[in-house]
Write an enzyme that holds these catalytic residues in place. Structure first.
Site, PDB file in Angstrom:
ATOM      1  N   ASP A  25       7.956  -3.421 -12.471  1.00  0.00           N
ATOM      2  CA  ASP A  25       7.775  -2.820 -11.204  1.00  0.00           C
ATOM      3  C   ASP A  25       8.815  -2.619 -10.581  1.00  0.00           C
ATOM      4  O   ASP A  25      10.170  -1.955 -10.067  1.00  0.00           O
ATOM      5  CB  ASP A  25       7.724  -4.203 -10.580  1.00  0.00           C
ATOM      6  CG  ASP A  25       7.493  -4.695  -9.126  1.00  0.00           C
ATOM      7  OD1 ASP A  25       6.462  -3.492  -8.881  1.00  0.00           O
ATOM      8  OD2 ASP A  25       7.605  -5.461  -8.477  1.00  0.00           O
ATOM      9  N   ASP A  36       9.202  -2.705  -6.176  1.00  0.00           N
ATOM     10  CA  ASP A  36       9.857  -3.254  -5.620  1.00  0.00           C
ATOM     11  C   ASP A  36      10.778  -4.581  -5.104  1.00  0.00           C
ATOM     12  O   ASP A  36       9.257  -5.254  -5.677  1.00  0.00           O
ATOM     13  CB  ASP A  36       9.078  -3.397  -3.832  1.00  0.00           C
ATOM     14  CG  ASP A  36       8.251  -1.374  -3.348  1.00  0.00           C
ATOM     15  OD1 ASP A  36       9.064  -1.728  -2.180  1.00  0.00           O
ATOM     16  OD2 ASP A  36       7.410  -1.053  -3.678  1.00  0.00           O
TER      17      ASP A  36
END
Length: 222
Positions: A11, A13
């Site tokens: 991932d 953020d």
């Protein structure tokens, strides 16, 4: 993991970048200007959502008249101002775990719910874009996390089976997506700690990516 690790999917953020707090600040400032004070608190309910799913959420909470386009435009501008003034730092251990993955010969990808333009620019300015074989973004899939689509697509593009790939996530929705895809979920919490449901889904939970690197080393050597 029953199979040998062949890939890492990250991932972005809240995991690679300490960006969720900047996003929250931009939401707060935009919300105040638009007459929705305290809107930044809703980030805890939308982590892992792409722009379509986030729009649905805001209109469910604030009504169909919520000015989503104006809010998005304003938050992007504020985010960029904060980014240019203060920067968006990498989380601890990012380059160490990426170097480790490259040294192992593992394929690596980003699977983020954020928009492609924003994601590529952030990865480039952060100096880590070159590590990844592919970057999948929220506007490149039809369903948002917790749906497994983005992780299934990432594994396909990396030419690995889901059970041969580790997904590194900070959010509950990301862990749900990785688990549903059949991957090995590793959680590195940022804004939200896992509840009892999420604890049953991840294989490993650590505080930092430095710790994640050590755990992956153990997995790879068993």
């Amino acid at each position: 993991m029953r199979q040998k690790i062949k890939a890492l999917v990250f991932d972005m953020d809240g995991l690679l970048f300490d960006s969720e707090r900047v996003v929250q600040k931009s939401w707060e400032k935009a919300g105040e200007k638009l007459g929705y004070p305290g809107i930044g608190q809703h980030i805890y309910n939308t982590l892992g959502f792409n722009v379509v799913r986030r729009t649905e959420y805001f209109r469910q909470v604030f009504g169909e008249t919520f000015p989503m386009d104006e809010f998005n435009e304003m938050t992007r501008k504020i985010f960029q101002e904060i980014k240019e003034k203060e920067g968006v730092p990498l989380k601890p251990g990012v380059k160490e775990i990426l170097d480790f993955g490259k040294d192992r010969g593992w394929r690596m990808a980003v699977a983020t719910s954020s928009r492609r333009e924003y994601s590529l620019e952030l990865l480039k300015t952060g100096g880590i874009l070159h590590y990844f074989d592919t970057v999948l973004c929220g506007d490149m899939v039809t369903k948002a996390k917790p749906d497994p689509e983005i992780y299934e697509k990432a594994c396909s593009l990396l030419h690995v089976l889901p059970e041969e790939a580790v997904a590194l996530e900070d959010s509950p929705n990301g862990i749900r997506a990785a688990f549903a895809a059949g991957m090995c979920p590793v959680m590195v919490p940022d804004l939200v700690e896992p509840n009892e449901e999420i604890k049953k889904l991840y294989q490993i939970k650590v505080k930092t990516l430095l710790e994640a690197k050590e755990e992956l080393k153990k997995l790879a050597d068993t």
